[in-house]
Design a protein around this motif. Structure first.
Motif, PDB file in Angstrom:
ATOM      1  N   LEU B 353       0.690  -1.219  -0.002  1.00  0.00           N
ATOM      2  CA  LEU B 353       0.133   0.147   0.005  1.00  0.00           C
ATOM      3  C   LEU B 353       0.749   1.325   0.012  1.00  0.00           C
ATOM      4  O   LEU B 353       0.662   2.134  -0.672  1.00  0.00           O
ATOM      5  CB  LEU B 353      -0.828  -0.027   1.277  1.00  0.00           C
ATOM      6  CG  LEU B 353      -2.263  -0.616   1.213  1.00  0.00           C
ATOM      7  CD1 LEU B 353      -2.792  -0.935   2.546  1.00  0.00           C
ATOM      8  CD2 LEU B 353      -3.136  -0.273  -0.025  1.00  0.00           C
ATOM      9  N   ARG B 354       1.957   1.019   0.691  1.00  0.00           N
ATOM     10  CA  ARG B 354       2.835   2.313   1.024  1.00  0.00           C
ATOM     11  C   ARG B 354       3.326   2.665  -0.411  1.00  0.00           C
ATOM     12  O   ARG B 354       3.610   3.844  -0.989  1.00  0.00           O
ATOM     13  CB  ARG B 354       3.835   2.056   2.059  1.00  0.00           C
ATOM     14  CG  ARG B 354       3.442   2.233   3.281  1.00  0.00           C
ATOM     15  CD  ARG B 354       4.368   1.755   4.353  1.00  0.00           C
ATOM     16  NE  ARG B 354       4.269   2.017   5.648  1.00  0.00           N
ATOM     17  CZ  ARG B 354       4.996   2.986   6.283  1.00  0.00           C
ATOM     18  NH1 ARG B 354       5.785   3.871   5.253  1.00  0.00           N
ATOM     19  NH2 ARG B 354       4.713   3.319   7.471  1.00  0.00           N
ATOM     20  N   GLN B 355       3.997   1.526  -1.090  1.00  0.00           N
ATOM     21  CA  GLN B 355       4.339   1.639  -2.335  1.00  0.00           C
ATOM     22  C   GLN B 355       3.352   2.319  -3.220  1.00  0.00           C
ATOM     23  O   GLN B 355       3.770   3.165  -4.170  1.00  0.00           O
ATOM     24  CB  GLN B 355       5.173   0.599  -3.042  1.00  0.00           C
ATOM     25  CG  GLN B 355       5.793  -0.415  -1.935  1.00  0.00           C
ATOM     26  CD  GLN B 355       7.229  -0.456  -2.493  1.00  0.00           C
ATOM     27  OE1 GLN B 355       7.639  -0.520  -3.329  1.00  0.00           O
ATOM     28  NE2 GLN B 355       8.273  -0.042  -1.373  1.00  0.00           N
ATOM     29  N   MET B 356       2.037   1.897  -3.374  1.00  0.00           N
ATOM     30  CA  MET B 356       1.262   2.384  -4.246  1.00  0.00           C
ATOM     31  C   MET B 356       0.724   3.802  -4.091  1.00  0.00           C
ATOM     32  O   MET B 356       0.339   4.557  -4.759  1.00  0.00           O
ATOM     33  CB  MET B 356       0.039   1.558  -4.241  1.00  0.00           C
ATOM     34  CG  MET B 356       0.245   0.116  -5.167  1.00  0.00           C
ATOM     35  SD  MET B 356      -0.761  -1.275  -4.373  1.00  0.00           S
ATOM     36  CE  MET B 356      -2.339  -0.454  -5.016  1.00  0.00           C
ATOM     37  N   TYR B 357       0.722   4.148  -2.676  1.00  0.00           N
ATOM     38  CA  TYR B 357       0.312   5.635  -2.169  1.00  0.00           C
ATOM     39  C   TYR B 357       1.340   6.220  -1.246  1.00  0.00           C
ATOM     40  O   TYR B 357       1.134   6.271  -0.022  1.00  0.00           O
ATOM     41  CB  TYR B 357      -1.055   5.549  -1.465  1.00  0.00           C
ATOM     42  CG  TYR B 357      -2.128   4.754  -2.425  1.00  0.00           C
ATOM     43  CD1 TYR B 357      -2.713   5.445  -3.310  1.00  0.00           C
ATOM     44  CD2 TYR B 357      -2.550   3.571  -2.202  1.00  0.00           C
ATOM     45  CE1 TYR B 357      -3.822   4.830  -4.157  1.00  0.00           C
ATOM     46  CE2 TYR B 357      -3.486   2.691  -2.841  1.00  0.00           C
ATOM     47  CZ  TYR B 357      -4.125   3.579  -3.938  1.00  0.00           C
ATOM     48  OH  TYR B 357      -4.967   3.046  -4.641  1.00  0.00           O
ATOM     49  N   PRO B 358       2.387   6.594  -1.968  1.00  0.00           N
ATOM     50  CA  PRO B 358       3.555   7.238  -1.115  1.00  0.00           C
ATOM     51  C   PRO B 358       3.320   8.208  -0.136  1.00  0.00           C
ATOM     52  O   PRO B 358       3.844   8.641   0.802  1.00  0.00           O
ATOM     53  CB  PRO B 358       4.583   7.410  -2.117  1.00  0.00           C
ATOM     54  CG  PRO B 358       3.982   7.375  -3.597  1.00  0.00           C
ATOM     55  CD  PRO B 358       2.635   6.758  -3.243  1.00  0.00           C
ATOM     56  N   LEU B 359       2.024   9.145  -0.654  1.00  0.00           N
ATOM     57  CA  LEU B 359       1.917  10.170   0.168  1.00  0.00           C
ATOM     58  C   LEU B 359       1.303   9.868   1.632  1.00  0.00           C
ATOM     59  O   LEU B 359       1.532  10.683   2.359  1.00  0.00           O
ATOM     60  CB  LEU B 359       0.704  11.033  -0.745  1.00  0.00           C
ATOM     61  CG  LEU B 359       1.195  12.066  -1.526  1.00  0.00           C
ATOM     62  CD1 LEU B 359       0.137  12.778  -2.185  1.00  0.00           C
ATOM     63  CD2 LEU B 359       2.361  12.978  -0.796  1.00  0.00           C
TER      64      LEU B 359
END
Ligand SMILES: Nc1ncnc2c1ncn2[C@@H]1O[C@H](COP(=O)(O)OP(=O)(O)O)[C@@H](O)[C@H]1O
Ligand SMILES: [Mg+2]
Lengths: 237, 403
Positions: B353-359
């Protein structure tokens, strides 16, 4: 060492009551070699189970080493079994996922013995039963006779006073049966009290206390005064 | 019986029935992973909002028309029930006289159609003042942000977001161009750098205009919200009181505005997100209880598969407690292994998830991780008790006979 006083064992089956043991009175002395014979359903196994504290009598008193053990609770029964009694079953009852050595260690594992000590003792017992080169085999890698010898090693590893065997050769060919019997009689010769259920009349002759059962009653008893295997062999039938 | 031996025996039983064990493992792992992932969504959202607020600086007050008795966020979204007196530019000007207030940044929002030489699109319009740039650290590609104007000055000028600048002007310089916004002609004075999100608005899709101009085109009387920078942390309380008093005096004794500081807004947000996150976690945890009933069934099967073994253990002198201990250990071991697998899967999914939504800073809160593991263990223990007792209650003779 063992005294049965009016022991009854009733089973309720539906509306009927089966009287598997009817007022059994019997004593067996320390160091005796007792054989029990009788037709199927006569109560031999029930008698052995009560002797071995796996089953409790419906009425009567069972004196074991001077103590009334007929109404002990589960845990006291288990403790007494652990200390006094060894079992050998017709169908071996080995745990398939464990090696021969681990099966023999099992009673000591339950008793909380240290690993090194129980390993030593288990391998000694397997030596004694002639399985020193089969210690790491699993039961399915052993012949019937070898399995029963593992079971015997397990039954004596806690140094019991009494060894109970319910048709120990019933599942074996005659050669393996003879080997197993030799081991059991050898243990008796070392002083263990041995009680066997059997269909083999030869064994009946070799034991010093021979009991015949029918319908839950011990109807014949022959006791020769001589103790020990050699004497028994020579004793008249 | 030694603890090590008990674990060892339970473990060999677990390993001996791989299908059964892996089924249970998967059920528990899914439950634990679900708790982690769902709570990380809630927590990620909370951290995102918090960081956005904190980037604003420390001595800010937020003012909105309408009295919000609860002191929550309702006031920010507009009034709940009853129509408040308009919070006018005149009120804003009056507030500027307070010695504790450094800057006031009133805002109104709307949408409009923007058109340049036939190219057109719908945009979000933000009417505000020059101080907004400093509050949010806006950077510009070219030109300048809104200049310091009188509050009433409705000069038709605008600053465009990056996406809009590209779509309308391509590579050409936006500054100096005239665009059509509704039926008004507006001159572009600046273009923002690419900027992502600010305070819930997509900067790249926004157009900034002077507040008086925005209120004119939308025919508004009232400022929708206002940010107030006080002269320092120590003047927060006094500034708050001044704002209330001044507006009350101008509104004929009605205190019909809501003033909040960052702390109280963040508190409210945190409360909302905590409820949200724990609800998500709770829903996921239910799957662990469901997995618990599966544990019970599987352990009952395990006991019946090993009836003869239980009989043997009893013949060899095993106490009731030892038999219960063995099967409970097996159930607990299965749920523990399941929990470990679940943690691995859960953390891996969060990383994804972090990689997909780095914000967004997705992370499962510690309490949720702890609760997931404990729930898995507890349901293993709880639902393991019944089968274990069942095993301990077996009659040794009948068990040896295998029935
Ligand atoms: N658990 C039981 N429930 C009901 N009847 C039983 C049970 N165990 C033994 N019996 C009955 O008790 C009698 C004696 O059985 P058992 O001791 O097994 O005989 P044996 O070993 O001599 O063949 C038989 O009639 C048998 O059907
Ligand atoms: Mg029998």
């Amino acid at each position: 060492m063992i005294r049965f006083e009016n022991i009854c064992r009733d089973f309720k089956v539906g509306d009927e009551t089966v009287h598997a043991l009817k007022n059994v009175n019997q004593h067996i002395e320390t160091g005796e070699y007792a054989s029990i014979m009788g037709p199927s359903g006569s109560g031999k196994s029930t008698l052995l189970n009560v002797l071995g504290l796996l089953d409790t009598p419906s009425s009567g008193h069972y004196w074991l080493n001077g103590r009334d053990v007929s109404q002990l609770n589960d845990d006291d029964l288990a403790e007494t079994r652990q200390e006094v009694i060894g079992f050998v079953f017709q169908s071996f009852h080995l745990i398939q996922r464990m090696t021969a050595l681990e099966n023999v260690e099992l009673p000591m594992v339950l008793a909380g013995m240290a690993p090194e000590e129980r390993r030593d003792r288990a391998s000694q017992m397997l030596f004694k039963t002639g399985l020193e080169d089969r210690m790491t085999h699993r039961p399915d890698q052993l012949s019937g006779g070898q399995r029963q010898r593992v079971a015997i090693a397990r039954s004596i590893v806690m140094e019991p006073k009494v060894l109970l065997a319910d048709e120990p050769t019933g599942n074996l060919d005659s050669q393996s049966g003879k080997e197993v019997l030799d081991i059991l009689e050898g243990l008796h010769a070392e002083g263990l009290t041995l009680i066997l259920v059997t269909h083999d009349p030869v064994i009946g002759q070799r034991s010093n206390l021979h009991l015949r059962m029918t319908d839950g009653v011990i109807h014949a008893e022959r006791r020769s005064q001589q103790r020990g295997l050699e004497d028994n062999r020579r004793a008249p039938v | 019986m030694r603890l090590f031996d008990r674990n060892q025996m339970a473990l060999t039983a677990v390993v001996r029935y791989p299908l059964r064990s892996s089924m249970l493992l998967v059920a528990i792992a899914i439950g634990v992973a679900a708790v982690l992932v769902l709570t990380s969504l809630g927590e990620g959202a909370r951290l995102y909002v918090t960081s956005q607020f904190n980037s604003l600086g420390t001595h800010l007050l937020f003012v909105a028309p309408g009295k919000n008795e609860v002191g929550g966020l309702g006031g920010m979204a507009g009034s709940l029930g009853g129509s408040p007196r308009p919070f006018t530019l005149g009120d804003v000007r009056a507030l500027r006289r307070s010695p504790y207030i450094a800057t006031t940044t009133p805002m109104v929002m709307g949408t409009a159609n923007i058109n340049y030489q036939g190219l057109e699109r719908d945009i979000g319009v933000l009417g505000t003042t020059y101080t907004m740039q400093r509050l949010f650290d806006y950077e510009l590609n070219s030109g300048r942000f809104l200049p310091e104007l009188d509050l009433d000055n409705a000069t038709p000028i605008c600053v465009v977001g990056d996406t809009i600048a590209r779509e309308l002007f391509g590579n050409a310089e936006p500054v100096g161009k005239w665009v059509r916004m509704g039926d008004r002609r507006v001159r572009v004075i600046g273009a923002l750098s690419q900027g992502g999100q600010t305070g819930g608005h997509d900067l790249d899709e926004a157009v900034f205009v002077p507040i008086a101009f925005a209120m004119q085109i939308y025919n508004m009387e009232s400022v929708q919200r206002m940010m107030v920078e006080t002269t320092g942390a120590e003047s927060m309380a006094k500034a708050k009181k001044d704002i209330r008093d001044i507006v009350k005096a101008r509104h004929f004794g009605h205190e019909d505005i809501t003033v909040m500081d960052q702390g109280s807004i963040l508190d409210t947000f945190n409360k909302i997100f905590l409820v949200l996150t724990s609800t998500l976690g709770g829903i996921a945890a239910i799957s662990l209880v469901v997995a618990g009933t599966l544990i019970m069934n599987v352990m009952l099967v395990a006991v019946s598969q090993r009836t003869a073994e239980v009989g043997l253990l009893k013949a060899l002198g095993a106490r009731r407690g030892q038999i219960i201990g063995l099967f409970l250990t097996e159930a607990t071991m299965l749920s523990l292994l399941g929990a470990v697998v679940g943690l691995l899967v859960g953390y891996a999914s969060i990383e994804l998830l972090r990689q997909m939504y780095p914000l967004v800073d997705f992370q499962a809160p510690d309490w949720a991780v702890l609760a997931a593991v404990l729930t898995a263990l507890a349901s293993g223990l709880l639902f393991g008790i019944m089968p274990a007792r069942h095993a301990a209650d077996l009659d040794p003779v009948q068990a040896l006979a295998g029935s």
